[in-house]
Design a protein around this motif. Structure first.
Motif, PDB file in Angstrom:
ATOM      1  N   GLN A 185       1.001  -1.634  -0.201  1.00 12.91           N
ATOM      2  CA  GLN A 185       0.176   0.107  -0.280  1.00 12.91           C
ATOM      3  C   GLN A 185       0.965   0.663  -0.456  1.00 12.91           C
ATOM      4  OE1 GLN A 185      -3.038  -1.321   3.102  1.00 12.91           O
ATOM      5  NE2 GLN A 185      -4.497  -1.186   2.139  1.00 12.91           N
ATOM      6  N   ALA A 186       1.705   1.480   0.738  1.00 14.85           N
ATOM      7  CA  ALA A 186       2.851   2.757   0.708  1.00 14.85           C
ATOM      8  C   ALA A 186       3.434   2.714  -0.693  1.00 14.85           C
ATOM      9  CB  ALA A 186       4.120   2.093   2.083  1.00 14.85           C
ATOM     10  N   VAL A 187       3.628   1.994  -1.204  1.00  9.62           N
ATOM     11  CA  VAL A 187       4.469   1.755  -2.793  1.00  9.62           C
ATOM     12  C   VAL A 187       2.958   2.231  -3.846  1.00  9.62           C
ATOM     13  CG1 VAL A 187       5.408   0.504  -4.129  1.00  9.62           C
ATOM     14  CG2 VAL A 187       6.145  -0.187  -2.180  1.00  9.62           C
ATOM     15  N   LEU A 188       2.100   1.644  -3.358  1.00  6.40           N
ATOM     16  CA  LEU A 188       0.833   2.288  -4.223  1.00  6.40           C
ATOM     17  C   LEU A 188       0.746   3.475  -4.288  1.00  6.40           C
ATOM     18  CD1 LEU A 188      -1.044  -1.154  -4.520  1.00  6.40           C
ATOM     19  CD2 LEU A 188       0.619   0.001  -6.804  1.00  6.40           C
ATOM     20  N   GLY A 189       1.187   3.817  -2.463  1.00  7.51           N
ATOM     21  CA  GLY A 189       0.390   5.456  -2.682  1.00  7.51           C
ATOM     22  C   GLY A 189      -1.342   5.269  -2.436  1.00  7.51           C
ATOM     23  N   VAL A 190      -1.654   4.174  -1.319  1.00  7.16           N
ATOM     24  CA  VAL A 190      -2.708   4.152  -1.195  1.00  7.16           C
ATOM     25  C   VAL A 190      -2.890   3.985   0.521  1.00  7.16           C
ATOM     26  CG1 VAL A 190      -3.596   3.462  -2.922  1.00  7.16           C
ATOM     27  CG2 VAL A 190      -2.787   2.006  -1.198  1.00  7.16           C
ATOM     28  N   LYS A 191      -4.098   3.949   0.978  1.00  8.16           N
ATOM     29  CA  LYS A 191      -4.087   3.974   3.137  1.00  8.16           C
ATOM     30  C   LYS A 191      -3.609   2.926   3.293  1.00  8.16           C
ATOM     31  CE  LYS A 191      -7.228   4.122   6.826  1.00  8.16           C
ATOM     32  NZ  LYS A 191      -9.002   4.805   6.695  1.00  8.16           N
ATOM     33  N   GLN A 192      -2.378   2.741   4.122  1.00  6.86           N
ATOM     34  CA  GLN A 192      -1.812   1.496   4.621  1.00  6.86           C
ATOM     35  C   GLN A 192      -2.888   1.079   5.973  1.00  6.86           C
ATOM     36  OE1 GLN A 192       2.432   2.346   5.285  1.00  6.86           O
ATOM     37  NE2 GLN A 192       2.283   4.280   3.563  1.00  6.86           N
ATOM     38  N   ASP A 193      -3.448   0.475   5.784  1.00  4.14           N
ATOM     39  CA  ASP A 193      -4.545  -0.277   5.800  1.00  4.14           C
ATOM     40  C   ASP A 193      -4.748  -2.003   7.092  1.00  4.14           C
ATOM     41  OD1 ASP A 193      -5.870  -0.609   4.189  1.00  4.14           O
ATOM     42  OD2 ASP A 193      -7.166   0.203   4.397  1.00  4.14           O
ATOM     43  N   GLY A 194      -3.006  -2.105   5.920  1.00  3.78           N
ATOM     44  CA  GLY A 194      -3.217  -3.575   5.825  1.00  3.78           C
ATOM     45  C   GLY A 194      -4.583  -4.280   4.962  1.00  3.78           C
ATOM     46  N   GLN A 195      -5.671  -3.821   5.226  1.00  2.00           N
ATOM     47  CA  GLN A 195      -6.620  -4.020   4.216  1.00  2.00           C
ATOM     48  C   GLN A 195      -6.536  -3.914   2.461  1.00  2.00           C
ATOM     49  OE1 GLN A 195      -8.219  -5.606   6.021  1.00  2.00           O
ATOM     50  NE2 GLN A 195      -7.316  -5.442   8.056  1.00  2.00           N
TER      51      GLN A 195
END
Length: 176
Positions: free
Chosen positions: A98-108
């Motif tokens: 998610q960090a690499v993709l630039g989206v919310k890092q919520d683990g879902q």
């Protein structure tokens, strides 16, 4: 030559078993007793010594591949995420993605993450994922002991993912 789709779960399992092949009970390893990369710490009720390769594959499919939704990711990225899930834990693997993709890092891993994974520059994402994995490793207290092996595995995983990226690009362009 006709295009044959790649079963990336099979590719990922072959790759993981190259790195997680045997039975180990290293007192310095926080995972404890481990076989095929399946640890007593993660599976306290499992008889690790009796674990078969077939059962390990079932665990990997359900608790790592499917949990991280690797079947819905571009193959080379799925390989990277899966290997990270096995070596660094599924939660960390999903948050790195998610960090690499630039989206919310919520683990879902939901629609936004999956959509971003389909649209990302895959070459850049694979490099970014590798960098984040390496940065996590160097912060671990056991890095001085395990670091060389972790980084060797990471570089091998990156190379395998990039090889598949290039092969798929050549197939799309009709070069192969």
């Amino acid at each position: 030559m006709d295009y044959m789709p790649v079963d990336y779960f099979v590719v990922a399992m072959e790759h993981v078993f190259e790195w997680e092949g045997g039975e180990v009970n290293d007192p310095r390893d926080p995972g404890g007793h481990t076989k095929f990369g399946i640890s007593k710490r993660s599976y306290p009720h499992l008889d690790i010594s009796s674990l078969t390769r077939k059962k390990a594959i079932q665990i990997y499919r359900k608790d790592y591949w499917e949990l991280c939704q690797c079947d819905k990711l571009p193959g080379p990225l799925a390989l990277m995420v899966f290997d990270s899930a096995v070596n660094q834990g599924p939660d960390r693997a999903k948050k790195i993605l998610q960090a690499v993709l630039g989206v919310k890092q919520d683990g879902q891993i939901g629609p936004k993450t999956l959509s971003a994974a389909q649209e990302v520059n895959l070459k850049v994402a694979l490099l970014g994922y590798s960098v984040r994995r390496a940065l996590h490793y160097v912060r671990l207290p056991t890095f001085n002991y395990y670091g060389k092996g972790w980084l060797s595995r990471l570089f091998d995983t990156h190379a395998a993912a990039m090889t598949h990226y290039v092969e798929e690009a050549q197939l799309r362009k009709g070069i192969r």
